[in-house]
Design a protein around this motif. Structure first.
Motif, PDB file in Angstrom:
ATOM      1  N   MET A 144       0.624  -0.750   0.254  1.00 20.72           N
ATOM      2  CA  MET A 144      -0.519  -0.275   0.167  1.00 20.72           C
ATOM      3  C   MET A 144       0.971   0.963  -0.043  1.00 20.72           C
ATOM      4  O   MET A 144       0.607   1.808  -0.820  1.00 20.72           O
ATOM      5  CB  MET A 144      -0.896  -0.050   1.288  1.00 20.72           C
ATOM      6  N   THR A 145       2.144   1.456   0.390  1.00 24.65           N
ATOM      7  CA  THR A 145       2.860   2.160   0.737  1.00 24.65           C
ATOM      8  C   THR A 145       3.618   2.831  -0.677  1.00 24.65           C
ATOM      9  O   THR A 145       3.277   3.665  -1.252  1.00 24.65           O
ATOM     10  CB  THR A 145       4.128   2.261   1.363  1.00 24.65           C
ATOM     11  N   THR A 146       3.921   1.615  -1.395  1.00 27.42           N
ATOM     12  CA  THR A 146       4.099   2.387  -2.979  1.00 27.42           C
ATOM     13  C   THR A 146       3.006   2.703  -3.902  1.00 27.42           C
ATOM     14  O   THR A 146       3.214   3.432  -4.982  1.00 27.42           O
ATOM     15  CB  THR A 146       4.808   0.592  -3.477  1.00 27.42           C
ATOM     16  N   LEU A 147       1.581   2.134  -3.858  1.00 30.67           N
ATOM     17  CA  LEU A 147       0.792   2.174  -4.426  1.00 30.67           C
ATOM     18  C   LEU A 147       0.225   4.051  -3.812  1.00 30.67           C
ATOM     19  O   LEU A 147       0.441   5.097  -5.109  1.00 30.67           O
ATOM     20  CB  LEU A 147      -0.732   1.482  -4.081  1.00 30.67           C
ATOM     21  N   ALA A 148       0.364   4.305  -2.592  1.00 35.75           N
ATOM     22  CA  ALA A 148       0.244   5.989  -1.886  1.00 35.75           C
ATOM     23  C   ALA A 148       1.664   6.632  -2.940  1.00 35.75           C
ATOM     24  O   ALA A 148       0.810   7.823  -2.999  1.00 35.75           O
ATOM     25  CB  ALA A 148       0.109   6.149  -0.475  1.00 35.75           C
ATOM     26  N   ASP A 149       2.313   6.182  -2.754  1.00 38.20           N
ATOM     27  CA  ASP A 149       3.724   6.658  -3.707  1.00 38.20           C
ATOM     28  C   ASP A 149       3.229   6.780  -4.672  1.00 38.20           C
ATOM     29  O   ASP A 149       3.317   8.616  -5.139  1.00 38.20           O
ATOM     30  CB  ASP A 149       4.832   6.091  -3.504  1.00 38.20           C
ATOM     31  N   VAL A 150       2.803   6.170  -5.588  1.00 34.92           N
ATOM     32  CA  VAL A 150       2.977   6.479  -6.638  1.00 34.92           C
ATOM     33  C   VAL A 150       1.523   7.488  -7.177  1.00 34.92           C
ATOM     34  O   VAL A 150       1.557   8.486  -8.213  1.00 34.92           O
ATOM     35  CB  VAL A 150       2.290   5.104  -8.054  1.00 34.92           C
ATOM     36  N   LEU A 151       0.710   6.900  -6.405  1.00 36.08           N
ATOM     37  CA  LEU A 151      -0.717   8.462  -6.859  1.00 36.08           C
ATOM     38  C   LEU A 151       0.063   9.218  -6.476  1.00 36.08           C
ATOM     39  O   LEU A 151      -0.836  10.525  -6.878  1.00 36.08           O
ATOM     40  CB  LEU A 151      -1.786   7.481  -5.465  1.00 36.08           C
ATOM     41  N   GLY A 203       3.199  11.599 -13.537  1.00 39.13           N
ATOM     42  CA  GLY A 203       1.708  11.678 -13.330  1.00 39.13           C
ATOM     43  C   GLY A 203       2.172  11.522 -11.520  1.00 39.13           C
ATOM     44  O   GLY A 203       3.082  12.822 -11.505  1.00 39.13           O
ATOM     45  N   GLY A 204       0.597  11.897 -11.165  1.00 42.96           N
ATOM     46  CA  GLY A 204       0.786  11.371  -9.955  1.00 42.96           C
ATOM     47  C   GLY A 204       0.084  13.243  -9.524  1.00 42.96           C
ATOM     48  O   GLY A 204       0.013  13.244 -10.143  1.00 42.96           O
ATOM     49  N   MET A 205      -0.636  13.318  -7.936  1.00 45.81           N
ATOM     50  CA  MET A 205      -0.854  14.782  -7.832  1.00 45.81           C
ATOM     51  C   MET A 205      -0.209  15.090  -7.868  1.00 45.81           C
ATOM     52  O   MET A 205      -0.537  16.809  -7.625  1.00 45.81           O
ATOM     53  CB  MET A 205      -2.382  13.579  -6.207  1.00 45.81           C
ATOM     54  N   LEU A 206       0.915  15.727  -6.976  1.00 45.20           N
ATOM     55  CA  LEU A 206       1.816  16.825  -6.938  1.00 45.20           C
ATOM     56  C   LEU A 206       1.563  17.222  -8.012  1.00 45.20           C
ATOM     57  O   LEU A 206       2.202  18.669  -7.969  1.00 45.20           O
ATOM     58  CB  LEU A 206       3.151  16.107  -6.593  1.00 45.20           C
ATOM     59  N   ALA A 207       2.592  16.303  -9.133  1.00 43.01           N
ATOM     60  CA  ALA A 207       2.171  16.953 -10.791  1.00 43.01           C
ATOM     61  C   ALA A 207       1.223  17.952 -11.671  1.00 43.01           C
ATOM     62  O   ALA A 207       1.133  18.868 -11.801  1.00 43.01           O
ATOM     63  CB  ALA A 207       2.638  16.453 -11.492  1.00 43.01           C
ATOM     64  N   MET A 208      -0.275  17.297 -10.902  1.00 40.83           N
ATOM     65  CA  MET A 208      -0.970  18.158 -11.085  1.00 40.83           C
ATOM     66  C   MET A 208      -1.599  19.578 -10.924  1.00 40.83           C
ATOM     67  O   MET A 208      -2.282  20.229 -11.120  1.00 40.83           O
ATOM     68  CB  MET A 208      -2.758  17.759 -11.585  1.00 40.83           C
TER      69      MET A 208
END
Length: 287
Positions: free
Chosen positions: A108-115, A135-140
């Motif tokens: 789950m940690t890896t998934l959260a990091d990808v998101l 990608g990722g929320m920070l890039a948005m």
């Protein structure tokens, strides 16, 4: 512009108060001609120019090992859209299925990091890294900030009724369908350049001209198509627009440089006007 999962498509259909799939079907009268002409222009302009070599593409293909699983999200997406399931449930189901598959090989940690931060491939190929490492929320966040500022400006313009003051007297005086559609398209383009946000450039013209479409006997499908052909696609031509800024950041090319080549955005209002003044593809309001 024509996807049942597109935010702008759902918004335009909602503003016009029409069925989503009837709206998409009606869009084809202007969308397909603009698409075909754009395609032909790109073929002509691209003739004689050499891009990536076949060897580079074969090398890139050798680094990718797609499995049967990669087709599942696409089939699920198309199937739910074909079944006319609303966009938000469709997207949530696909995110859930894809996330569940990801967790079979990661935690789950890896998934959260990808998101949050986006995907990072371990491959050493520069082309593959440029395609996948994003990608990722920070890039948005830069785009999200522009959206917030544009909505704030749009709120001021809406509250002060600036567009209404300019366009409402005109909307009330036009007596024929072609003029109403033309006014809607002009308002959508003007809203894009004044506000820089395609949502408001769709909402405001739709609200301003809705009663005019009813008065001249045009179907609300014509209203939805008009705001799509102006409010949605033209935002890519606006340097301070949300879509234009996003494309410029993604491509690393200023809007004023690539704008002359965004033929689909340039042609969509043109074909919409041609449809309005010739009557081709224009639906009348049911009695």
């Amino acid at each position: 512009k024509s996807s049942p999962l597109s935010d702008s498509t759902n918004l335009a259909s909602s503003i016009a108060e029409t069925d989503l799939f009837a709206h998409i079907k009606n869009l084809m009268w202007t969308t397909l001609p603009a698409l075909v002409v754009s395609f032909i222009i790109f073929i002509v302009l691209g003739t004689g120019h050499v891009g990536a070599s076949a060897a580079e593409l074969h090398h890139l293909a050798g680094l990718l090992t797609p499995t049967w699983w990669t087709v599942v999200p696409l089939v699920l997406l198309v199937g739910m859209a074909w079944a006319k399931i609303p966009a938000i449930p469709t997207l949530l189901v696909n995110v859930g299925v894809t996330g569940a598959y990801f967790l079979l090989n990661h935690n789950m940690t890896t998934l959260a990091d990808v998101l949050l931060n986006g995907f990072k491939t371990a491959a050493k190929n520069d082309m593959l890294q440029s395609l996948l490492n994003r990608g990722g929320m920070l890039a948005m966040m830069p785009t999200v900030i522009i959206i917030m500022l544009a909505l704030a400006l749009g709120g001021l313009l809406t509250e002060q009724k600036i567009l209404q003051a300019v366009m409402m007297p005109l909307a009330n005086r036009i007596k024929h369908g072609a003029g109403v559609i033309t006014g809607t398209i002009v308002t959508g383009i003007a809203a894009n350049f004044m506000i820089g946000e395609q949502y408001l450039a769709t909402i405001l013209p739709g609200q301003l001209w809705k009663q005019a479409f009813d008065r001249v006997g045009l179907s609300r499908l014509a209203l939805g198509r008009s705001v799509e052909d102006s409010g949605t696609v033209v935002n890519y031509l606006v340097p301070w627009g949300v879509a234009g800024s996003f494309a410029a950041q993604t491509l690393g090319v200023p809007v004023h440089v690539f704008a002359p080549f965004v033929f689909f955005s340039l042609l969509s209002p043109v074909f919409s006007l041609l449809s309005a003044w010739t009557g081709i593809g224009i639906k009348k309001r049911d009695a």
